[in-house]
Design an enzyme around this catalytic site. Sequence first.
Site, PDB file in Angstrom:
ATOM      1  N   ASN A  14       0.866  -1.182   0.000  1.00  0.00           N
ATOM      2  CA  ASN A  14       0.000   0.000   0.000  1.00  0.00           C
ATOM      3  C   ASN A  14       0.904   1.235   0.000  1.00  0.00           C
ATOM      4  O   ASN A  14       1.488   1.574   1.022  1.00  0.00           O
ATOM      5  CB  ASN A  14      -0.890  -0.033   1.258  1.00  0.00           C
ATOM      6  CG  ASN A  14      -1.712   1.232   1.409  1.00  0.00           C
ATOM      7  OD1 ASN A  14      -1.784   2.058   0.494  1.00  0.00           O
ATOM      8  ND2 ASN A  14      -2.342   1.388   2.565  1.00  0.00           N
ATOM      9  N   LYS A  16       0.087   4.276  -0.235  1.00  0.00           N
ATOM     10  CA  LYS A  16      -0.533   5.484   0.341  1.00  0.00           C
ATOM     11  C   LYS A  16      -0.288   6.665  -0.607  1.00  0.00           C
ATOM     12  O   LYS A  16      -0.294   6.474  -1.825  1.00  0.00           O
ATOM     13  CB  LYS A  16      -0.016   5.717   1.766  1.00  0.00           C
ATOM     14  CG  LYS A  16      -0.154   4.446   2.619  1.00  0.00           C
ATOM     15  CD  LYS A  16       0.090   4.634   4.080  1.00  0.00           C
ATOM     16  CE  LYS A  16      -0.105   3.304   4.807  1.00  0.00           C
ATOM     17  NZ  LYS A  16       0.067   3.387   6.241  1.00  0.00           N
ATOM     18  N   HIS A 104      -9.456   1.130   4.941  1.00  0.00           N
ATOM     19  CA  HIS A 104      -8.183   1.375   5.626  1.00  0.00           C
ATOM     20  C   HIS A 104      -8.415   2.361   6.774  1.00  0.00           C
ATOM     21  O   HIS A 104      -9.204   3.296   6.645  1.00  0.00           O
ATOM     22  CB  HIS A 104      -7.143   1.929   4.648  1.00  0.00           C
ATOM     23  CG  HIS A 104      -5.763   1.908   5.238  1.00  0.00           C
ATOM     24  ND1 HIS A 104      -5.341   2.846   6.159  1.00  0.00           N
ATOM     25  CD2 HIS A 104      -4.736   1.039   5.082  1.00  0.00           C
ATOM     26  CE1 HIS A 104      -4.105   2.551   6.527  1.00  0.00           C
ATOM     27  NE2 HIS A 104      -3.710   1.455   5.888  1.00  0.00           N
ATOM     28  N   GLU A 106      -6.779   4.771   7.843  1.00  0.00           N
ATOM     29  CA  GLU A 106      -6.513   6.184   7.529  1.00  0.00           C
ATOM     30  C   GLU A 106      -7.721   6.815   6.840  1.00  0.00           C
ATOM     31  O   GLU A 106      -8.007   7.994   7.033  1.00  0.00           O
ATOM     32  CB  GLU A 106      -5.239   6.292   6.678  1.00  0.00           C
ATOM     33  CG  GLU A 106      -3.999   6.040   7.534  1.00  0.00           C
ATOM     34  CD  GLU A 106      -2.802   5.470   6.798  1.00  0.00           C
ATOM     35  OE1 GLU A 106      -2.781   5.523   5.552  1.00  0.00           O
ATOM     36  OE2 GLU A 106      -1.891   4.959   7.473  1.00  0.00           O
ATOM     37  N   GLU A 176      -5.026  -4.883  10.658  1.00  0.00           N
ATOM     38  CA  GLU A 176      -4.051  -3.804  10.821  1.00  0.00           C
ATOM     39  C   GLU A 176      -4.335  -3.076  12.125  1.00  0.00           C
ATOM     40  O   GLU A 176      -5.141  -2.127  12.153  1.00  0.00           O
ATOM     41  CB  GLU A 176      -4.143  -2.815   9.657  1.00  0.00           C
ATOM     42  CG  GLU A 176      -3.760  -3.397   8.321  1.00  0.00           C
ATOM     43  CD  GLU A 176      -3.157  -2.342   7.381  1.00  0.00           C
ATOM     44  OE1 GLU A 176      -2.154  -2.672   6.732  1.00  0.00           O
ATOM     45  OE2 GLU A 176      -3.661  -1.219   7.320  1.00  0.00           O
ATOM     46  N   GLY A 182       2.954   2.327  10.975  1.00  0.00           N
ATOM     47  CA  GLY A 182       3.909   3.422  10.789  1.00  0.00           C
ATOM     48  C   GLY A 182       4.761   3.758  11.999  1.00  0.00           C
ATOM     49  O   GLY A 182       5.337   4.842  12.078  1.00  0.00           O
ATOM     50  N   SER A 222       3.769  -1.909  10.305  1.00  0.00           N
ATOM     51  CA  SER A 222       5.223  -1.957  10.537  1.00  0.00           C
ATOM     52  C   SER A 222       5.870  -3.274  10.100  1.00  0.00           C
ATOM     53  O   SER A 222       6.811  -3.752  10.739  1.00  0.00           O
ATOM     54  CB  SER A 222       5.546  -1.658  12.007  1.00  0.00           C
ATOM     55  OG  SER A 222       5.113  -0.354  12.353  1.00  0.00           O
TER      56      SER A 222
HETATM   57  P1  13P Z   1       3.279   0.598   7.605  1.00  0.00           P
HETATM   58  O1  13P Z   1       3.770  -0.692   7.012  1.00  0.00           O
HETATM   59  O2  13P Z   1       4.000   1.800   7.094  1.00  0.00           O
HETATM   60  O3  13P Z   1       3.213   0.517   9.110  1.00  0.00           O
HETATM   61  O4  13P Z   1       1.756   0.790   7.102  1.00  0.00           O
HETATM   62  C1  13P Z   1       0.866  -0.256   7.268  1.00  0.00           C
HETATM   63  C2  13P Z   1      -0.359   0.040   6.506  1.00  0.00           C
HETATM   64  O5  13P Z   1      -1.143   0.905   6.876  1.00  0.00           O
HETATM   65  C3  13P Z   1      -0.588  -0.719   5.267  1.00  0.00           C
HETATM   66  O6  13P Z   1      -1.886  -0.554   4.792  1.00  0.00           O
END
Ligand code: 13P
Length: 263
Positions: A14, A16, A104, A106, A176, A182, A222
């Site tokens: 992903n 982002k 997601h 976010e 997740e 992150g 992560s």
């Molecule tokens: P990270 O791998 O940067 O922690 O992000 C995870 C994520 O949100 C994948 O959709």
Amino acid sequence: MSTRSDRRPLVSGNWKMHHDHIEAIRTVEALGLRMREGRVEDVDVSVHPPFTDLRSVQTVLADRSLALLLGAQSCHWEDQGAFTGEVSARMLARLDVKLVIVGHSERRLHCGESDEVVARKLGAVLRHAMTPILCVGETADERAAGLTEQRLVEQVERAFGGVAPAALATCVVAYEPIWAIGVGAAATPEDAAAASEVVRSVVSKLAGKSAAEALRVLYGGSVDPENTASLVGADGVDGVLVGGASLDPEKFYRIVEGARALR
Ligand code: 13P
């Protein structure tokens, strides 16, 4: 009935809001060629670039016959209409997108996506014969209050409530935990295994045991080349959804290798 060995591992990147279309072309070329060298045929690997990159990436994958699946990060549930700024599932399917992330954290947080909106998006993805990757997970506060299981059950039930059993078996769920995204420290393989069990027990109630065993469950938060093998080794975990570490083709390739090692 399917068993774990029938479920193909899936490693999804992903991106982002990273990589413009020029950077995207370079990234998928490097990754795709590395995968060809490594003869990666036993794992599904998808990349989920921003919308503006999709057409360029689709062209590179087709022209160079690269074994990567094209993915998107979200979609709208209507096929077309007066929805300024939105992109429909139908439009994504026309670009050979195969997998779409829905729900997601976010988007739930920054764009106010409710479980109801997530369910509509998931329905649109299935209607256009693509695979949804449904993201679920609890906040740090919910975890501290002992509400992890309840939160996962609610999210999975509300997203999948109206989905036919045969379609549900083709879906992917990514656990997740929001507190692990992150931050550089993943959840433990035990956490990932426990979440996978909760997800499968809800799906089993909704659509029967064979759908629950066919559906793939990923871990995200992560993930890096060092922790992939142990996370993918957890019971019921069929792959990983990777954020930051998917932007660098070499790092992401090492994650793919980590996921392969156990098969
Ligand atoms: P990270 O791998 O940067 O922690 O992000 C995870 C994520 O949100 C994948 O959709």
